[in-house]
Design an enzyme around this catalytic site. Structure first.
Site, PDB file in Angstrom:
ATOM      1  CE  LYS A  53      -3.751  -2.149   2.105  1.00  0.00           C
ATOM      2  NZ  LYS A  53      -4.449  -2.649   3.332  1.00  0.00           N
ATOM      3  CD  GLN A  97      -3.475  -4.388   6.450  1.00  0.00           C
ATOM      4  OE1 GLN A  97      -3.361  -3.374   5.761  1.00  0.00           O
ATOM      5  NE2 GLN A  97      -4.384  -5.545   6.253  1.00  0.00           N
ATOM      6  CG  ASP A 120      -9.975   0.042   4.771  1.00  0.00           C
ATOM      7  OD1 ASP A 120      -9.514  -0.323   3.637  1.00  0.00           O
ATOM      8  OD2 ASP A 120      -9.133  -0.514   5.638  1.00  0.00           O
TER       9      ASP A 120
END
Ligand code: NDP
Length: 291
Positions: A53, A97, A120
């Site tokens: 990422k 995460q 997200d």
């Protein structure tokens, strides 16, 4: 024989588009969009995802920062970090995460991310906007599925869509997005009866169960679009999806491989979401966002 939806190539094209948008953003605001990723502990798979990422963020011309915290970090200090990123002007996207260590309440941490920076798309505000058919930040994996449908030129309107899996991360948002596109959507899960028959009604089949090659070739309606979200490790170490690819390809119209299908779209959509978040936070007109 179904055509392959090459997520690697389609994802790369999207990343290039995002990079153009990033340049436009920099010219108009004098700063780069910024994505901050928080990694708690040293889970090997998570470390790889986070590294990828960060690399992709920088390749797209954005500012990317990884905050690595030890596995024994307290919930309070993690929340403190999230709140400090919430407050920072140069931070447009915050990604925590998952999975988090067991002693941390993941829901509480995810809820602490301000919805405008929730790239997200997991915050209840963004989930609620999606439920209402309004535009918030949408979870990256199901959004990537929609982009694959667009690439295949599939108009979901009036089609039967079956989504296997009802997680908040993939199944439910995928179903909502298909509903927005006027598909007739059925959500299936572990208690669903007669799964093969149900799948045979699907013009669009999204498989997000996490069971190696569970969906067999004879479950596929001839000509269907098959989007395989599953990422499973076979005993020989190779990756496999939730769909038996070779068998299913015989009947599908379009199908995604694993790896190289939905996976690469997820990261491209994360970059897209970061740009969208930055654009909105800067007050730039959505109609001028080059995506
Ligand atoms: P979850 O484990 O959260 O959800 C799995 C869903 O599948 C549940 O709703 C479960 O039903 C359902 N399910 C499990 N077994 C069966 C079965 N035998 N028959 C029917 N339904 C079943 O997984 P996620 O949604 O997070 O992920 C799904 C898969 O997608 C995983 O392989 C994951 O690795 C992958 N993934 C891939 C991403 C990508 O970038 N490509 C991103 C995110 C995930 P119930 O609710 O009843 O338990």
């Amino acid at each position: 024989m179904g055509e392959i939806l090459d997520g690697k190539a389609i994802g790369e094209a999207l990343r290039n588009k995002v990079a153009v948008g990033v340049q436009a953003f920099v010219e108009r605001t004098g700063r780069k969009p910024g994505l901050d990723v928080i990694l708690v502990g040293e889970d090997p798979a998570s470390s790889v995802y986070v590294r990828n990422k960060a690399k992709s963020t920088e390749a797209a011309g954005m500012r990317g920062e990884v905050h690595k915290l030890p596995a024994d970090t307290s919930e309070e200090s993690l929340l403190e970090l999230v709140r400090s990123l919430d407050a920072r002007e140069d931070v447009d996207g915050i990604l925590v995460q998952l999975p988090l260590p067991k002693h941390i309440d993941a829901e509480r941490v995810l809820d602490a991310v301000v919805p405008e920076k929730d790239v997200d798309g997991f915050h209840p505000v963004n989930a609620g906007l999606l439920f209402e058919g309004r535009r918030g930040l949408v979870p990256c994996t199901p959004w990537g599925c929609m982009r694959l449908l667009d690439h295949a030129g599939v108009d979901a309107s009036g089609k039967n869509a079956v989504v296997l899996g009802r997680s908040n991360i993939v199944g439910k948002p995928a179903a909502m997005l298909l509903l927005q596109r006027n598909a007739t959507v059925t959500i299936a899960h572990s208690k669903t009866k007669d799964l093969p028959d149900l799948c045979r009604t699907a013009d669009i089949l999204v498989a997000a169960v996490g069971r190696t090659e569970m969906v067999r070739g004879d479950w596929i309606k001839p000509g269907a679009v098959v989007l395989d979200v599953g990422i499973n490790r076979k005993p020989d170490g190779k990756l496999a999806g939730d769909v038996a690819f070779e068998e299913a390809r015989e009947r599908a119209g379009w199908i995604t491989p694993v790896p190289g299908g939905v996976g690469p779209m997820t990261i491209a959509c994360l970059l897209e979401n970061t740009l969208r978040a930055a654009w909105a936070r800067a007050g730039l007109p959505p109609s001028e966002l080059p995506l």
